[in-house]
Design an enzyme around this catalytic site. Structure first.
Site, PDB file in Angstrom:
ATOM      1  CG  HIS A  28      -1.859   3.398  34.775  1.00 28.73           C
ATOM      2  ND1 HIS A  28      -2.280   2.210  34.816  1.00 28.73           N
ATOM      3  CD2 HIS A  28      -1.181   3.311  35.980  1.00 28.73           C
ATOM      4  CE1 HIS A  28      -2.189   1.535  35.799  1.00 28.73           C
ATOM      5  NE2 HIS A  28      -1.466   2.097  36.691  1.00 28.73           N
ATOM      6  CG  PHE A  72      -2.873  23.477  31.112  1.00 26.98           C
ATOM      7  CD1 PHE A  72      -2.834  22.474  32.050  1.00 26.98           C
ATOM      8  CD2 PHE A  72      -3.930  23.720  30.384  1.00 26.98           C
ATOM      9  CE1 PHE A  72      -4.081  21.576  32.033  1.00 26.98           C
ATOM     10  CE2 PHE A  72      -4.904  22.815  30.012  1.00 26.98           C
ATOM     11  CZ  PHE A  72      -5.023  21.644  30.923  1.00 26.98           C
ATOM     12  CG  ASN A 109      -4.948   1.855  28.374  1.00 28.36           C
ATOM     13  OD1 ASN A 109      -3.920   2.614  28.774  1.00 28.36           O
ATOM     14  ND2 ASN A 109      -5.017   0.638  29.113  1.00 28.36           N
TER      15      ASN A 109
END
Length: 471
Positions: free
Chosen positions: A311, A453, A342
């Site tokens: 994710h 950003f 992860n």
């Protein structure tokens, strides 16, 4: 005479009401026989498309739009890609939802029309039209029940033919968790007079939200814009830009890269208002909102590859609502991630973001991938998938902007605002390390990715906070 008529129409349309304006009759779709009238009188400020309304919780509450005030119970305003809508938003209903007018058409209603469609990949939903002639004290059904069976918007038409003050209510009656979209409600008035009739017996007021209070007690958290700090790659929702395709979900916003089979970046807001007790759904699935003829990455593309379906926006950041949690399992939110990465270092960083919200903060998070080639459980790989069309990233990066709970978030970012930025190699070997070892500046990530950003933040503030490495 014409001047007087024009003046009358100008005054009439200034009311937020069911004043009638004559237009040619167009009977499209039906749940009953078409009206025999040669001309129809569309109520002022209708069709109501609800594009200006906001409501993100399913508990009952009022919304105010150009036509007037409506009460939505078990319904929200949906603006996600999977909402079937004509414009930017549509009402999304579930279970035994109701959409109710809080005002009357004083001279009655001849006909009601609206569009309906099935949300996302849900199954059929049944709905009805009800009307009240006593300000909502009692209701009667008009026509037959209709059933939505497909995603494409269809037209419903109900002949009401009541010549006294009347309001409507749309009811979802099947009681299932399948969701139904309603949009573009049009009311054809019965008489030619007008004037707004306030509700003499108002429906229940919008209940106060119940977000979890923050520890410092200074205010309460809210759900804010997932793209509030800017669009890093100027992504657009246009299939002509397959490497930078904007996808707006309720739970997050992302830029998808068709040629990589993964997102360039995913952006989301996190506060305790997004948190709850919803169980992790684990319903990994292709994203049906990708443009036609684009390959939809399947969970099976990751099977036996040695990489997790990792994710970017984590499931645990979106456990306040079932649908939000389900959205995190779209494969467009996944990237091939080394298992120990992860389940170790990346998970620890995700947990730290949630800890910050429990300490009286809200955070804005942007996460993405860079490069090609990672080391998973089966060793090094550059691509995975049935057609080797999913790029394995060389690293995963993340930016976390930390703010005390409050309003006007962009305006509150200053030279002292804490920014956490990391770039972590996509390797099993780093899983046990601390994420702090991989802290970098936002400037470094911009040089690495080519993205801009925090573009909504004033440039002088950007120059200070983007050059600094968190310590």
């Amino acid at each position: 005479m014409f001047k007087k008529l024009a003046l009358f129409l100008s005054i009439a349309v200034s009311f937020t009401s069911c004043v009638g304006i004559y237009v040619p009759s167009t009977n499209t779709g039906s749940s009953s026989s078409p009206s025999p009238a040669a001309q129809t009188k569309v109520a002022t400020n209708f069709p109501e498309g609800f594009d200006g309304a906001s409501k993100s919780r399913y508990e009952g509450g009022n919304i105010s739009v150009s036509s007037g005030q409506w009460y939505l119970d078990n319904a929200i305003m949906g603006g996600a890609e999977n909402d079937q809508k004509n414009g930017t938003k549509a009402i999304r209903m579930k279970e035994t939802a109701k959409v109710t007018m809080n005002f009357d058409c004083p001279n009655g209603i001849q006909q009601v029309r609206f569009k309906y469609g099935v949300y996302q990949l849900d199954k059929a939903s049944t709905f009805e039209l009800w009307v009240s002639t006593n300000a909502g004290n009692s209701w009667q059904q008009i026509g037959n029940s209709l059933t939505a069976t497909e995603k494409a918007l269809r037209d419903a038409l109900f002949n009401v033919n009541i010549g006294q003050a009347t309001r409507i209510e749309i009811r979802k009656t099947d009681g299932s968790s399948n969701r139904l979209n309603i949009d573009d409600i049009t009311i054809i008035t019965y008489g030619t007079g007008g004037g707004y009739t306030p509700n003499p017996t108002p429906l229940p007021p919008t209940p106060s939200p119940k977000p979890k209070p923050v520890e410092n007690g200074s205010t309460v958290a809210s759900r804010d814009d997932n793209l509030g700090l800017g669009n890093p790659s100027n992504a657009v929702s246009n299939a002509s830009y397959p490497d930078n395709f904007l996808m707006v979900k309720t739970a997050y916003t992302l830029s998808y890269n068709k040629n990589k089979g993964t997102a360039n970046w995913v952006s989301w807001h996190l506060s305790t208002a997004w948190k709850g007790e919803t169980a992790r759904q684990n319903d990994f699935r292709p994203d049906p909102s990708l443009p036609n003829n684009w390959y939809e990455v399947n969970p099976r593309d990751y099977t036996d590859t040695g990489f997790d379906r990792g994710h970017l926006c984590p499931s645990d950041d979106r456990d306040g609502d079932l649908e939000d949690n389900q959205e995190t399992f779209f494969m467009t939110n996944m990237t091939p991630q080394a298992p120990d990465h992860n389940r170790g270092i990346w998970k620890t960083l995700e947990e730290y973001g949630r800890i910050l919200t429990q300490q009286g903060n809200e955070v804005y998070i942007i996460a993405g991938t860079n490069g090609q080639g990672g080391e998973g459980a089966n060793g090094f790989a550059r691509t995975i998938g049935k057609n080797n069309n999913i790029i394995v990233p060389a690293s995963l990066w993340k930016i976390i902007v930390v703010l005390p709970i409050g309003q006007n978030d962009v305006q509150r970012i200053n030279e002292n605002t804490r920014i956490i930025a990391v770039n972590i190699p996509n390797q099993n070997s780093v899983g046990a390390n601390s994420w702090k070892k991989y802290r970098v500046s936002v400037d470094e990530l911009e040089a690495l990715t080519g993205f801009d950003f925090l573009s909504n933040v004033p440039t002088d503030i950007q120059a200070i906070i983007e050059s600094r490495v968190d310590r």
